[in-house]
Write an enzyme that holds these catalytic residues in place. Structure first.
Site, PDB file in Angstrom:
ATOM      1  N   ARG A  92       0.931  -0.970   0.187  1.00  0.00           N
ATOM      2  CA  ARG A  92      -0.037  -0.090  -0.060  1.00  0.00           C
ATOM      3  C   ARG A  92       0.787   1.204  -0.039  1.00  0.00           C
ATOM      4  O   ARG A  92       0.465   2.115  -0.619  1.00  0.00           O
ATOM      5  CB  ARG A  92      -0.838  -0.001   1.271  1.00  0.00           C
ATOM      6  CG  ARG A  92      -1.471   1.245   1.689  1.00  0.00           C
ATOM      7  CD  ARG A  92      -2.755   1.203   0.979  1.00  0.00           C
ATOM      8  NE  ARG A  92      -3.657   2.661   1.287  1.00  0.00           N
ATOM      9  CZ  ARG A  92      -4.752   3.055   0.860  1.00  0.00           C
ATOM     10  NH1 ARG A  92      -5.417   2.424  -0.016  1.00  0.00           N
ATOM     11  NH2 ARG A  92      -5.260   4.115   1.389  1.00  0.00           N
ATOM     12  N   ARG A 123      -8.752  -0.937  -0.688  1.00  0.00           N
ATOM     13  CA  ARG A 123      -8.686   0.116   0.147  1.00  0.00           C
ATOM     14  C   ARG A 123      -8.651   1.525  -0.683  1.00  0.00           C
ATOM     15  O   ARG A 123      -7.714   1.704  -1.318  1.00  0.00           O
ATOM     16  CB  ARG A 123      -7.541   0.043   0.739  1.00  0.00           C
ATOM     17  CG  ARG A 123      -7.551   0.555   2.481  1.00  0.00           C
ATOM     18  CD  ARG A 123      -6.267  -0.045   3.206  1.00  0.00           C
ATOM     19  NE  ARG A 123      -5.618   0.641   3.900  1.00  0.00           N
ATOM     20  CZ  ARG A 123      -4.535   0.244   4.419  1.00  0.00           C
ATOM     21  NH1 ARG A 123      -3.710  -0.773   4.200  1.00  0.00           N
ATOM     22  NH2 ARG A 123      -3.680   1.126   5.248  1.00  0.00           N
ATOM     23  N   PRO A 124      -9.538   2.414  -0.466  1.00  0.00           N
ATOM     24  CA  PRO A 124      -9.767   3.537  -1.250  1.00  0.00           C
ATOM     25  C   PRO A 124      -8.516   4.440  -1.321  1.00  0.00           C
ATOM     26  O   PRO A 124      -7.652   4.346  -0.375  1.00  0.00           O
ATOM     27  CB  PRO A 124     -10.750   4.194  -0.851  1.00  0.00           C
ATOM     28  CG  PRO A 124     -11.171   3.658   0.422  1.00  0.00           C
ATOM     29  CD  PRO A 124     -10.446   2.405   0.740  1.00  0.00           C
ATOM     30  N   ILE A 125      -8.470   5.133  -2.548  1.00  0.00           N
ATOM     31  CA  ILE A 125      -7.236   6.141  -2.563  1.00  0.00           C
ATOM     32  C   ILE A 125      -7.840   7.591  -2.990  1.00  0.00           C
ATOM     33  O   ILE A 125      -7.387   8.535  -3.533  1.00  0.00           O
ATOM     34  CB  ILE A 125      -6.048   5.954  -3.437  1.00  0.00           C
ATOM     35  CG1 ILE A 125      -6.813   5.691  -5.049  1.00  0.00           C
ATOM     36  CG2 ILE A 125      -5.349   4.580  -2.977  1.00  0.00           C
ATOM     37  CD1 ILE A 125      -5.418   5.664  -5.841  1.00  0.00           C
ATOM     38  N   ASP A 126      -9.203   7.708  -2.673  1.00  0.00           N
ATOM     39  CA  ASP A 126      -9.907   8.976  -3.077  1.00  0.00           C
ATOM     40  C   ASP A 126      -9.342  10.163  -2.459  1.00  0.00           C
ATOM     41  O   ASP A 126      -9.301  11.198  -3.241  1.00  0.00           O
ATOM     42  CB  ASP A 126     -11.278   8.820  -2.663  1.00  0.00           C
ATOM     43  CG  ASP A 126     -11.630   8.589  -1.392  1.00  0.00           C
ATOM     44  OD1 ASP A 126     -11.091   7.693  -0.854  1.00  0.00           O
ATOM     45  OD2 ASP A 126     -12.390   9.107  -0.583  1.00  0.00           O
ATOM     46  N   LEU A 127      -8.927  10.023  -1.067  1.00  0.00           N
ATOM     47  CA  LEU A 127      -8.256  11.402  -0.754  1.00  0.00           C
ATOM     48  C   LEU A 127      -7.159  11.647  -1.472  1.00  0.00           C
ATOM     49  O   LEU A 127      -6.718  13.079  -1.356  1.00  0.00           O
ATOM     50  CB  LEU A 127      -8.034  10.920   0.794  1.00  0.00           C
ATOM     51  CG  LEU A 127      -8.913  10.663   1.761  1.00  0.00           C
ATOM     52  CD1 LEU A 127      -8.320  10.281   3.209  1.00  0.00           C
ATOM     53  CD2 LEU A 127     -10.208  11.628   1.787  1.00  0.00           C
ATOM     54  N   ARG A 399       7.126  -8.711   7.238  1.00  0.00           N
ATOM     55  CA  ARG A 399       6.746  -7.169   6.583  1.00  0.00           C
ATOM     56  C   ARG A 399       7.145  -6.141   7.349  1.00  0.00           C
ATOM     57  O   ARG A 399       7.795  -5.100   6.976  1.00  0.00           O
ATOM     58  CB  ARG A 399       5.459  -7.191   6.083  1.00  0.00           C
ATOM     59  CG  ARG A 399       5.098  -7.771   5.015  1.00  0.00           C
ATOM     60  CD  ARG A 399       3.599  -7.253   4.587  1.00  0.00           C
ATOM     61  NE  ARG A 399       3.345  -5.969   4.714  1.00  0.00           N
ATOM     62  CZ  ARG A 399       2.254  -5.331   5.388  1.00  0.00           C
ATOM     63  NH1 ARG A 399       1.234  -5.950   5.556  1.00  0.00           N
ATOM     64  NH2 ARG A 399       2.112  -3.902   5.556  1.00  0.00           N
TER      65      ARG A 399
HETATM   66  N1  EPU Z   1      -9.079   6.023   3.581  1.00  0.00           N
HETATM   67  C1  EPU Z   1     -10.054   6.507   2.672  1.00  0.00           C
HETATM   68  N2  EPU Z   1      -9.570   6.984   1.544  1.00  0.00           N
HETATM   69  C2  EPU Z   1      -8.240   7.207   1.352  1.00  0.00           C
HETATM   70  C3  EPU Z   1      -7.240   6.807   2.170  1.00  0.00           C
HETATM   71  C4  EPU Z   1      -7.735   6.444   3.464  1.00  0.00           C
HETATM   72  O1  EPU Z   1     -11.224   6.280   2.718  1.00  0.00           O
HETATM   73  O2  EPU Z   1      -8.033   7.703   0.307  1.00  0.00           O
HETATM   74  C5  EPU Z   1      -9.702   5.570   4.840  1.00  0.00           C
HETATM   75  C6  EPU Z   1      -8.876   4.038   5.130  1.00  0.00           C
HETATM   76  O3  EPU Z   1      -9.652   2.990   4.413  1.00  0.00           O
HETATM   77  C7  EPU Z   1      -9.138   3.844   6.696  1.00  0.00           C
HETATM   78  C8  EPU Z   1      -8.779   5.413   7.150  1.00  0.00           C
HETATM   79  O4  EPU Z   1      -8.920   6.142   5.942  1.00  0.00           O
HETATM   80  O5  EPU Z   1     -10.220   3.507   7.076  1.00  0.00           O
HETATM   81  C9  EPU Z   1      -7.627   5.678   7.641  1.00  0.00           C
HETATM   82  O6  EPU Z   1      -6.580   5.357   6.821  1.00  0.00           O
HETATM   83  P1  EPU Z   1      -5.125   6.176   6.809  1.00  0.00           P
HETATM   84  O7  EPU Z   1      -5.195   6.806   5.366  1.00  0.00           O
HETATM   85  O8  EPU Z   1      -4.928   6.935   7.834  1.00  0.00           O
HETATM   86  O9  EPU Z   1      -4.216   4.772   6.587  1.00  0.00           O
HETATM   87  P2  EPU Z   1      -3.044   4.842   5.977  1.00  0.00           P
HETATM   88  O10 EPU Z   1      -2.252   6.360   5.960  1.00  0.00           O
HETATM   89  O11 EPU Z   1      -3.042   4.184   4.647  1.00  0.00           O
HETATM   90  C10 EPU Z   1      -1.252   4.409   7.990  1.00  0.00           C
HETATM   91  C11 EPU Z   1      -0.345   3.386   8.432  1.00  0.00           C
HETATM   92  C12 EPU Z   1      -1.306   2.288   8.914  1.00  0.00           C
HETATM   93  C13 EPU Z   1      -1.969   2.660  10.049  1.00  0.00           C
HETATM   94  C14 EPU Z   1      -2.919   3.999   9.636  1.00  0.00           C
HETATM   95  C15 EPU Z   1      -3.732   4.312  10.800  1.00  0.00           C
HETATM   96  C16 EPU Z   1       1.464   3.505   6.849  1.00  0.00           C
HETATM   97  C17 EPU Z   1       2.361   3.190   5.723  1.00  0.00           C
HETATM   98  N3  EPU Z   1       0.602   2.923   7.316  1.00  0.00           N
HETATM   99  O12 EPU Z   1      -2.006   3.952   7.124  1.00  0.00           O
HETATM  100  O13 EPU Z   1      -0.125   1.111   9.129  1.00  0.00           O
HETATM  101  O14 EPU Z   1      -2.810   1.756  10.611  1.00  0.00           O
HETATM  102  O15 EPU Z   1      -2.124   4.910   9.089  1.00  0.00           O
HETATM  103  O16 EPU Z   1      -3.026   4.943  11.808  1.00  0.00           O
HETATM  104  O17 EPU Z   1       1.946   4.805   7.425  1.00  0.00           O
HETATM  105  C18 EPU Z   1       0.245  -0.940   9.811  1.00  0.00           C
HETATM  106  O18 EPU Z   1       1.508  -0.384  10.027  1.00  0.00           O
HETATM  107  O19 EPU Z   1       0.327  -2.032  10.080  1.00  0.00           O
HETATM  108  C19 EPU Z   1      -0.491  -0.166   9.121  1.00  0.00           C
HETATM  109  C20 EPU Z   1      -1.528  -0.607   8.507  1.00  0.00           C
END
Ligand code: EPU
Length: 418
Positions: A92, A123-127, A399
């Site tokens: 991701r 898992r979305p990337i809309d943001l 990982r």
């Molecule tokens: N989300 C959306 N749209 C988007 C992006 C996210 O709907 O475009 C949603 C996600 O589906 C989720 C929520 O927003 O429900 C929060 O997700 P976030 O974007 O904060 O997660 P992330 O940035 O992809 C990082 C960590 C994760 C950690 C989360 C929350 C990294 C590489 N990953 O993910 O780490 O769980 O923040 O703290 O920094 C892990 O290390 O096991 C892990 C999953």
């Protein structure tokens, strides 16, 4: 395929050192693209996700000299801006390369990123897409790829409808080279974000208030590169603290930042776990009886979703009823089925909530690790369970946790990789 064989129950003792944070390393590697100067990164964890990020960067043409936990990266040799779909499909965090490539080279193509089971089903990337539009990028989507172009990114005032760690980091990096002053609102506040901003500022960026909900970034023409030491992994810190509590062991966790796991330590006070903290260590004392305590996951500084799985395991040994409410991910509680198989008394109310009635004796079983954090949670459960546990799909654990079997063996764990 490797597996872990764990014979429990184990009493652990001694000291365990925390490695560099996966979720800090995975941002500093793409941040190296923002400057054509050489960056030196130290305290890199030796984990699969870091290897994949390096592979992706190398595929773009960067020059990487990596030895043990250090790497020197030069991105002045980058020849292309098409992110390799095969590599992006594996993790991701490949999305973290998009912002820096667009900011420096004005174009980038990438697929929808892959990842583990909590992210399955797209898992979305809309943001990200909305954010790049706000900076004025043109976006086309065809043949499974997003193609972004710009004649020069323009600063913007952008509000995130959801708090997202990687989206906050992406647009903080993108704004560094955009023209004008960007204001990002409703940002995530994780320590890894502040560490990234501090690093970029040391290189000439002008980022203010990172680590708060509103970040201001004054765009600059170029930045240089400096040395960066990856901050301690707060999730590894918390996982080891929970492991000590679960096995009723005395354990000193060193090279960590206790301030970054405050939400867990507050929960420890309620559960009856005694501990001591210093500038860079946490010492967990042997406990006798644990008291059930409910938690609800929350963005930082709240209780981290990444510690939810180990904490759920711990609550199977606490007296009374606790409710675990997972608010961030839809599929992160599904692993509790394996804890039930081990003997835990857990009822799933819906995909976001489980009720645990403890304590229950756990027994060794054959398990499969669905994701990184559930994987470490299974190791923690197995080390306190009676009998032998076999954990399959340990790639998911490698990982994010460096040589976890060897490191746990040094504190007395009976764990073998077969
Ligand atoms: N989300 C959306 N749209 C988007 C992006 C996210 O709907 O475009 C949603 C996600 O589906 C989720 C929520 O927003 O429900 C929060 O997700 P976030 O974007 O904060 O997660 P992330 O940035 O992809 C990082 C960590 C994760 C950690 C989360 C929350 C990294 C590489 N990953 O993910 O780490 O769980 O923040 O703290 O920094 C892990 O290390 O096991 C892990 C999953």
């Amino acid at each position: 395929m490797s597996k872990f064989l764990i014979k429990g129950p184990n009493k652990l003792k001694g000291e365990i050192t925390v490695k560099g944070a996966k979720n800090s390393a995975l941002k500093i590697i793409p941040a190296s693209i923002l400057s054509s100067d050489e960056i030196k990164i130290t305290n890199l964890p030796k984990i699969e996700d870091v290897d994949k990020a390096m592979e992706l960067l190398s595929d773009l043409g960067a020059n990487i000299d990596k030895k043990e936990s250090q790497a020197k990266i030069s991105t002045d040799t980058i020849k292309k801006t098409d992110i390799n779909p095969k590599l992006a499909n594996k993790f991701r965090a490949s999305i973290m390369f998009v912002g820096p490539l667009l900011a420096r080279f004005k174009e980038v193509s990438f697929p929808h990123p892959g990842g583990c089971v909590i992210g399955a089903g797209g898992r979305p990337i809309d943001l990200f897409i909305e954010g790049f539009k706000a900076f004025g990028a043109q976006i086309e989507q065809s043949d499974g790829l997003y193609r972004l172009k710009t004649e020069g990114l323009k600063a913007c005032r952008h509000f995130f409808p959801l708090i997202s760690v990687t989206a906050t980091e992406t647009f903080m990096m993108t704004a560094v080279l955009a023209e004008g002053t960007t204001i990002l609102e409703n940002c995530a506040m994780e320590p890894e974000i502040k560490a990234l901003a501090d690093y970029l500022n040391s290189c000439g960026a002008q980022i203010e208030e990172a680590g708060t909900p509103n970040i201001t970034i004054k765009g600059v023409k170029r930045i240089t590169a400096k040395d960066f030491r990856v901050i301690p992994d707060r999730i590894e810190t918390g996982s080891f603290a929970i492991l000590a509590a679960m096995t009723k062991s005395e354990l000193k966790i060193t090279d960590c930042e206790p301030e970054h796991v405050k939400a867990l330590l507050v929960a420890f006070d309620k559960i009856g776990i005694k501990f001591e903290t210093g500038k860079d260590y946490i010492k967990i004392f042997k406990n006798k009886k644990l008291i059930a305590n409910s938690i609800k996951t929350h963005e930082y500084p709240g209780f981290p979703t990444d510690l939810q799985s180990p904490y759920t395991v711990l609550m199977t040994q606490a007296e009374g009823i606790s409710i675990i409410h997972e608010t961030i991910y839809d599929r992160r509680l599904l692993f509790v089925d394996m804890l039930s198989q081990m003997g835990a008394n857990i009822v799933m109310c819906d995909p976001h909530r489980v009720v645990i009635n403890g304590p229950s004796k756990l027994y060794g079983k054959k398990l499969t690790s669905p994701d990184l954090r559930a994987g470490i949670a299974m190791i923690i459960a197995a080390l306190s369970a009676e009998g032998t546990t076999e954990i399959d799909n340990i790639y998911q654990i490698d990982r994010g946790y460096e040589n976890i079997d060897e490191r746990l063996a040094t504190i007395g764990a009976n764990i073998k990789r077969i």
